[in-house]
Design an enzyme around this catalytic site. Structure first.
Site, PDB file in Angstrom:
ATOM      1  N   ARG A   1      35.570  92.761  52.146  1.00 38.06           N
ATOM      2  CA  ARG A   1      35.442  93.454  53.423  1.00 38.06           C
ATOM      3  C   ARG A   1      33.984  93.833  53.651  1.00 38.06           C
ATOM      4  O   ARG A   1      33.203  93.939  52.742  1.00 38.06           O
ATOM      5  CB  ARG A   1      36.300  94.723  53.444  1.00 38.06           C
ATOM      6  CG  ARG A   1      37.793  94.444  53.455  1.00 38.06           C
ATOM      7  CD  ARG A   1      38.577  95.736  53.525  1.00 38.06           C
ATOM      8  NE  ARG A   1      38.350  96.423  54.793  1.00 38.06           N
ATOM      9  CZ  ARG A   1      37.845  97.650  54.895  1.00 38.06           C
ATOM     10  NH1 ARG A   1      37.519  98.332  53.813  1.00 38.06           N
ATOM     11  NH2 ARG A   1      37.658  98.203  56.062  1.00 38.06           N
TER      12      ARG A   1
ATOM     13  N   LYS B   1      39.399 100.199  41.483  1.00 35.69           N
ATOM     14  CA  LYS B   1      39.888  99.124  42.358  1.00 35.69           C
ATOM     15  C   LYS B   1      40.508  97.992  41.552  1.00 35.69           C
ATOM     16  O   LYS B   1      39.872  97.373  40.707  1.00 35.69           O
ATOM     17  CB  LYS B   1      38.741  98.607  43.226  1.00 35.69           C
ATOM     18  CG  LYS B   1      39.222  97.632  44.297  1.00 35.69           C
ATOM     19  CD  LYS B   1      38.339  97.671  45.509  1.00 35.69           C
ATOM     20  CE  LYS B   1      38.651  96.544  46.465  1.00 35.69           C
ATOM     21  NZ  LYS B   1      37.938  96.651  47.717  1.00 35.69           N
TER      22      LYS B   1
ATOM     23  N   ARG C   1      34.640 113.000  49.479  1.00 34.09           N
ATOM     24  CA  ARG C   1      33.422 113.758  49.759  1.00 34.09           C
ATOM     25  C   ARG C   1      32.839 114.264  48.441  1.00 34.09           C
ATOM     26  O   ARG C   1      33.582 114.715  47.563  1.00 34.09           O
ATOM     27  CB  ARG C   1      33.734 114.947  50.667  1.00 34.09           C
ATOM     28  CG  ARG C   1      32.621 115.158  51.664  1.00 34.09           C
ATOM     29  CD  ARG C   1      32.904 116.284  52.611  1.00 34.09           C
ATOM     30  NE  ARG C   1      34.217 116.243  53.224  1.00 34.09           N
ATOM     31  CZ  ARG C   1      34.820 117.348  53.667  1.00 34.09           C
ATOM     32  NH1 ARG C   1      34.275 118.520  53.580  1.00 34.09           N
ATOM     33  NH2 ARG C   1      36.006 117.265  54.249  1.00 34.09           N
TER      34      ARG C   1
HETATM   35  C1  BTN Z   1      37.961  93.703  49.779  1.00 31.30           C
HETATM   36  O1  BTN Z   1      36.747  93.734  49.988  1.00 31.30           O
HETATM   37  O2  BTN Z   1      38.545  94.639  49.250  1.00 31.30           O
HETATM   38  C2  BTN Z   1      38.761  92.501  50.195  1.00 31.30           C
HETATM   39  C3  BTN Z   1      38.729  91.432  49.149  1.00 31.30           C
HETATM   40  C4  BTN Z   1      39.546  90.211  49.486  1.00 31.30           C
HETATM   41  C5  BTN Z   1      39.347  89.111  48.479  1.00 31.30           C
HETATM   42  C6  BTN Z   1      40.290  87.972  48.694  1.00 31.30           C
HETATM   43  S1  BTN Z   1      40.277  86.833  47.355  1.00 31.30           S
HETATM   44  C7  BTN Z   1      41.246  85.724  48.289  1.00 31.30           C
HETATM   45  C8  BTN Z   1      40.688  85.738  49.692  1.00 31.30           C
HETATM   46  N1  BTN Z   1      39.567  84.838  49.824  1.00 31.30           N
HETATM   47  C9  BTN Z   1      38.434  85.477  50.050  1.00 31.30           C
HETATM   48  O3  BTN Z   1      37.321  84.926  50.185  1.00 31.30           O
HETATM   49  N2  BTN Z   1      38.632  86.798  50.109  1.00 31.30           N
HETATM   50  C10 BTN Z   1      40.032  87.113  49.930  1.00 31.30           C
END
Ligand code: BTN
Length: 325
Positions: free
Chosen positions: A121, A186, A322
């Site tokens: 993201r 995470k 925070r």
């Molecule tokens: C995040 O940033 O939390 C989202 C991560 C999403 C990763 C997955 S792996 C499969 C799919 N292909 C990608 O390039 N990204 C998503």
């Protein structure tokens, strides 16, 4: 020779001598040595011990289409149009997007052993070493545009949490909008991408990344607290193929039904998994950060942030506790 031709011979984690490998492949020892270097380039740890040979510590649990299909429930099996398992790609989301452009549709699933440009993201990279984690993207077509899909990414988080629970893993939590956390670290992430008409017929690519057994060398590139299934399960989990099947068992029916029911049908479950409920947070969504108390989400999946000027509904952004850096 394919870069990965040695992998089946080393997948069980046992030592094999250079000569043994060369004989099994019908090539010279020099050729084996070159292939071993290729594996190291893939980020795989190759242990070499004089007199014993080479091994991949812990072995490899490679993706296998038959094993994934065997783990599918009838409903998911009926919704799966095509399962594509790749050795490597730039990004499974990008791959599915390309295939959608080429005429593919709902139920296309693509997973890869490795991504060279895994997308996270907010323009981040998703660390995607070979053969250890899960990277999967699913395509679905909708008719009523983006408005009917509000909250879909949150619902996918619930589906992933359910899949992990059904695999016997300890309960995970969700961080708005759609991180999968275990004890605050995470474990996975979700990235939705859309193409087509935002007000009508459109296609969504749902990408899920799940850390299963993240190698320490690759983890250096991760810029936040992370964990993996291996750690939270104490080493006992059903393996990548079963995990992938479990994800598809939950995600495919969700995608098929979502346009009809909307996020409202998922809100209660999301709320029960909310890692930040009632917590003092900072949200980065617009030009300047907003501080407040996280008060869950509404029927559209918007974060309800209690600020000094009242409740604000936020539809996108990044949340952090925070005081946490
Ligand atoms: C995040 O940033 O939390 C989202 C991560 C999403 C990763 C997955 S792996 C499969 C799919 N292909 C990608 O390039 N990204 C998503």
């Amino acid at each position: 020779m394919a870069k990965t031709i040695l992998l089946p011979l080393l997948a069980n984690g046992e030592f094999r001598s250079g000569q043994d490998l060369a004989t099994a492949l019908g090539v010279s020892r020099t050729a084996v040595w070159k292939q071993l270097n290729n594996l190291a380039e893939l980020g795989l740890e190759i242990e070499s011990v004089k007199g014993r040979g080479y091994r991949i510590p812990g072995g490899l649990d490679l993706l296998d289409a038959a094993a994934v299909q065997a783990g599918l429930q009838p409903q998911a099996a009926g919704l799966l149009a095509h399962l594509e398992l790749l050795e490597a790609t730039d990004s499974t989301n990008a791959e599915v997007m390309r295939q959608l452009t080429g005429g593919a549709g709902s139920g296309l699933v693509c997973s890869a052993e490795q991504q060279s440009a895994g997308r996270g993201r907010r323009g981040r990279q998703w660390v995607s070493p070979y053969g250890r984690n899960l990277y999967v993207s699913v395509a679905w077509e909708y008719q009523q545009g983006a408005a009917a899909l509000e909250g879909l990414s949150l619902a996918v988080g619930v589906a992933v949490a359910r899949a992990l629970a059904l695999c016997g893993l300890p309960p995970v939590q969700l961080k708005w909008p759609n991180d999968i956390l275990y004890r605050g670290a995470k474990l996975g992430g979700i990235l939705l991408e859309m193409t087509g008409d935002a007000a009508g017929a459109c296609q969504v690519v749902v990408g899920v990344g799940l850390n299963v057994a993240m190698p320490a060398v690759a983890a250096h590139a991760i810029e936040q607290d992370w964990t993996d299934v291996q750690t939270l399960s104490g080493g006992s989990h059903p393996g990548r193929n079963q995990l992938l099947a479990a994800l598809l068992n939950e995600v495919l029916p969700l995608l098929a039904e979502f346009e009809g029911v909307g996020f409202k049908a998922w809100k209660q479950q999301w709320t029960s998994l909310d890692a930040f409920a009632g917590a003092p947070v900072v949200v980065h969504s617009g030009a300047s950060p907003l501080a407040g108390i996280a008060r869950g989400v509404d029927d559209r999946g918007a974060l309800q942030l209690e600020t000094v000027s009242g409740i604000q509904s936020l539809y996108g952004g990044e949340i952090s506790l925070r005081g946490a850096s």
